[in-house]
Design an enzyme around this catalytic site. Structure first.
Site, PDB file in Angstrom:
ATOM      1  N   SER A   8       0.938   3.537  15.510  1.00 40.38           N
ATOM      2  CA  SER A   8       2.011   4.531  15.355  1.00 40.38           C
ATOM      3  C   SER A   8       3.349   3.897  15.692  1.00 40.38           C
ATOM      4  O   SER A   8       3.578   3.477  16.840  1.00 40.38           O
ATOM      5  CB  SER A   8       1.771   5.709  16.303  1.00 40.38           C
ATOM      6  OG  SER A   8       2.971   6.471  16.417  1.00 40.38           O
ATOM      7  N   HIS A  33       0.983   4.437  11.055  1.00 39.73           N
ATOM      8  CA  HIS A  33       1.089   5.878  11.340  1.00 39.73           C
ATOM      9  C   HIS A  33       2.563   6.206  11.600  1.00 39.73           C
ATOM     10  O   HIS A  33       3.233   5.499  12.352  1.00 39.73           O
ATOM     11  CB  HIS A  33       0.223   6.215  12.554  1.00 39.73           C
ATOM     12  CG  HIS A  33       0.075   7.662  12.836  1.00 39.73           C
ATOM     13  ND1 HIS A  33      -0.736   8.495  12.080  1.00 39.73           N
ATOM     14  CD2 HIS A  33       0.602   8.436  13.815  1.00 39.73           C
ATOM     15  CE1 HIS A  33      -0.675   9.724  12.586  1.00 39.73           C
ATOM     16  NE2 HIS A  33       0.111   9.716  13.642  1.00 39.73           N
ATOM     17  N   ASP A  35       5.092   9.084  12.651  1.00 42.08           N
ATOM     18  CA  ASP A  35       5.160  10.397  13.326  1.00 42.08           C
ATOM     19  C   ASP A  35       6.496  11.085  13.129  1.00 42.08           C
ATOM     20  O   ASP A  35       7.498  10.698  13.734  1.00 42.08           O
ATOM     21  CB  ASP A  35       4.939  10.196  14.840  1.00 42.08           C
ATOM     22  CG  ASP A  35       3.486   9.979  15.182  1.00 42.08           C
ATOM     23  OD1 ASP A  35       3.189   9.034  15.928  1.00 42.08           O
ATOM     24  OD2 ASP A  35       2.647  10.760  14.694  1.00 42.08           O
ATOM     25  N   MET A  37       8.797  14.210  13.776  1.00 39.72           N
ATOM     26  CA  MET A  37       8.923  15.344  14.697  1.00 39.72           C
ATOM     27  C   MET A  37      10.265  16.034  14.450  1.00 39.72           C
ATOM     28  O   MET A  37      11.293  15.364  14.350  1.00 39.72           O
ATOM     29  CB  MET A  37       8.860  14.844  16.151  1.00 39.72           C
ATOM     30  CG  MET A  37       7.573  14.137  16.488  1.00 39.72           C
ATOM     31  SD  MET A  37       7.624  13.512  18.188  1.00 39.72           S
ATOM     32  CE  MET A  37       6.035  12.706  18.272  1.00 39.72           C
ATOM     33  N   HIS A  66       2.436  11.638   9.530  1.00 38.10           N
ATOM     34  CA  HIS A  66       1.960  12.777  10.326  1.00 38.10           C
ATOM     35  C   HIS A  66       3.153  13.702  10.548  1.00 38.10           C
ATOM     36  O   HIS A  66       4.061  13.378  11.316  1.00 38.10           O
ATOM     37  CB  HIS A  66       1.411  12.238  11.665  1.00 38.10           C
ATOM     38  CG  HIS A  66       1.019  13.303  12.631  1.00 38.10           C
ATOM     39  ND1 HIS A  66       0.721  13.008  13.961  1.00 38.10           N
ATOM     40  CD2 HIS A  66       0.858  14.635  12.491  1.00 38.10           C
ATOM     41  CE1 HIS A  66       0.412  14.136  14.582  1.00 38.10           C
ATOM     42  NE2 HIS A  66       0.482  15.138  13.728  1.00 38.10           N
ATOM     43  N   MET A  68       4.804  16.603  12.151  1.00 36.15           N
ATOM     44  CA  MET A  68       4.807  17.568  13.245  1.00 36.15           C
ATOM     45  C   MET A  68       6.059  18.419  13.062  1.00 36.15           C
ATOM     46  O   MET A  68       7.070  18.259  13.763  1.00 36.15           O
ATOM     47  CB  MET A  68       4.807  16.854  14.611  1.00 36.15           C
ATOM     48  CG  MET A  68       3.460  16.249  14.938  1.00 36.15           C
ATOM     49  SD  MET A  68       3.528  15.026  16.236  1.00 36.15           S
ATOM     50  CE  MET A  68       3.962  13.580  15.257  1.00 36.15           C
ATOM     51  N   MET A 138      -5.989  15.838  17.011  1.00 32.72           N
ATOM     52  CA  MET A 138      -5.078  15.386  18.067  1.00 32.72           C
ATOM     53  C   MET A 138      -5.852  15.277  19.378  1.00 32.72           C
ATOM     54  O   MET A 138      -6.588  16.221  19.746  1.00 32.72           O
ATOM     55  CB  MET A 138      -3.921  16.368  18.262  1.00 32.72           C
ATOM     56  CG  MET A 138      -2.913  16.433  17.132  1.00 32.72           C
ATOM     57  SD  MET A 138      -2.098  14.866  16.790  1.00 32.72           S
ATOM     58  CE  MET A 138      -1.235  14.566  18.318  1.00 32.72           C
ATOM     59  N   ASP A 176      -5.857  10.832  17.288  1.00 31.75           N
ATOM     60  CA  ASP A 176      -4.456  10.482  17.474  1.00 31.75           C
ATOM     61  C   ASP A 176      -3.970  10.909  18.857  1.00 31.75           C
ATOM     62  O   ASP A 176      -3.848  12.095  19.144  1.00 31.75           O
ATOM     63  CB  ASP A 176      -3.628  11.195  16.388  1.00 31.75           C
ATOM     64  CG  ASP A 176      -2.170  10.842  16.439  1.00 31.75           C
ATOM     65  OD1 ASP A 176      -1.380  11.494  15.730  1.00 31.75           O
ATOM     66  OD2 ASP A 176      -1.804   9.923  17.186  1.00 31.75           O
TER      67      ASP A 176
END
Ligand code: DX5
Ligand code: ZN
Length: 218
Positions: A8, A33, A35, A37, A66, A68, A138, A176
């Site tokens: 990540s 990965h 992330d 957010m 991913h 979020m 998660m 994850d």
């Protein structure tokens, strides 16, 4: 079964992101990965489209995005256009729209992943598994790297893996959060075949860390 390490980049040093990606790849990583957010679905804000554009230009690694974020349906087309290979969104954000969004991602030629947070029972998404290419379980509360692994989440990994086998679905199980060299074997045993690792890769020598985690997956 193919075991995949997905470092990540949230934990990477963004002042030298290219070097960090090369180091993770040198250590054997085939996925990256990513992330995202938004400060709404999770309290923190990370990065988005401009970083994805640069990372896509820089690397051939499989980009495992991913999301979020709230309202993932508003953004999946853009992330697909910018070169994501897998786009995973939270069941807690998409809800009833989840299968529809998976269909849209397949129309765009992308892989679709469905994410469940620690508080969400595996049963909530059992019927949705056939529509997806991956379920992301998660193993920390979404929103930050460097947290402690939550072993109670492994039960969900076991359940989801058994449903995939019973159904004969072609679906990855990704874990994850909080993965380290000293617990990665438990993930594999529980039935995860894609393993995200942020701080365990990018704190220190990323190439050596990735290689060590890959060895544990052999
Ligand atoms: C947390 C992210 C994870 C995190 C993993 O919200 O989804 O991908 O970056 O970082 P580590 O491996 O350090 O827990
Ligand atoms: Zn993640």
């Amino acid at each position: 079964m193919e075991y995949i390490l997905a470092p990540s980049i949230l934990a990477a040093d963004f002042a030298k992101l290219g070097e960090q990606i090369d180091a993770a790849a040198a250590g054997g990583a085939k996925w990256l990965h990513f992330d995202v957010m938004d400060g709404c679905f999770v309290p923190s804000i990370s990065f988005g489209m401009p970083v994805l554009e640069s990372v896509r230009r820089f690397t051939k690694l499989f980009l495992d995005v991913h999301l979020m974020i709230v309202e993932p349906g508003r953004y999946i087309d853009e992330f697909a256009r910018l070169g994501a290979d897998m786009i995973s969104f939270h069941y807690e954000a998409a809800g009833e729209e989840s299968a529809k969004l998976a269909g849209r991602l397949h129309e765009l030629g992308k892989k679709a992943g469905l994410v469940i947070s620690p508080d969400t029972p595996a049963e909530s998404i059992k019927e949705l598994i056939p529509a997806f290419d991956m379920v992301l379980v998660m193993t920390v509360v979404p929103g930050a790297g460097g947290q402690t692994f939550m072993p109670e989440c492994l039960d969900k990994v076991r359940k989801i893996r058994s449903w995939i086998e019973e159904g004969g679905y072609d679906c990855h199980v990704e874990v994850d959060g909080g993965v380290r060299a000293d617990n990665i074997a438990e993930m594999k045993k529980a039935g995860a075949n894609v393993i995200v690792a942020g701080s365990a890769v990018f704190r220190g020598d990323a190439a050596a860390n990735a290689a060590e985690l890959m060895k544990a997956l052999d």
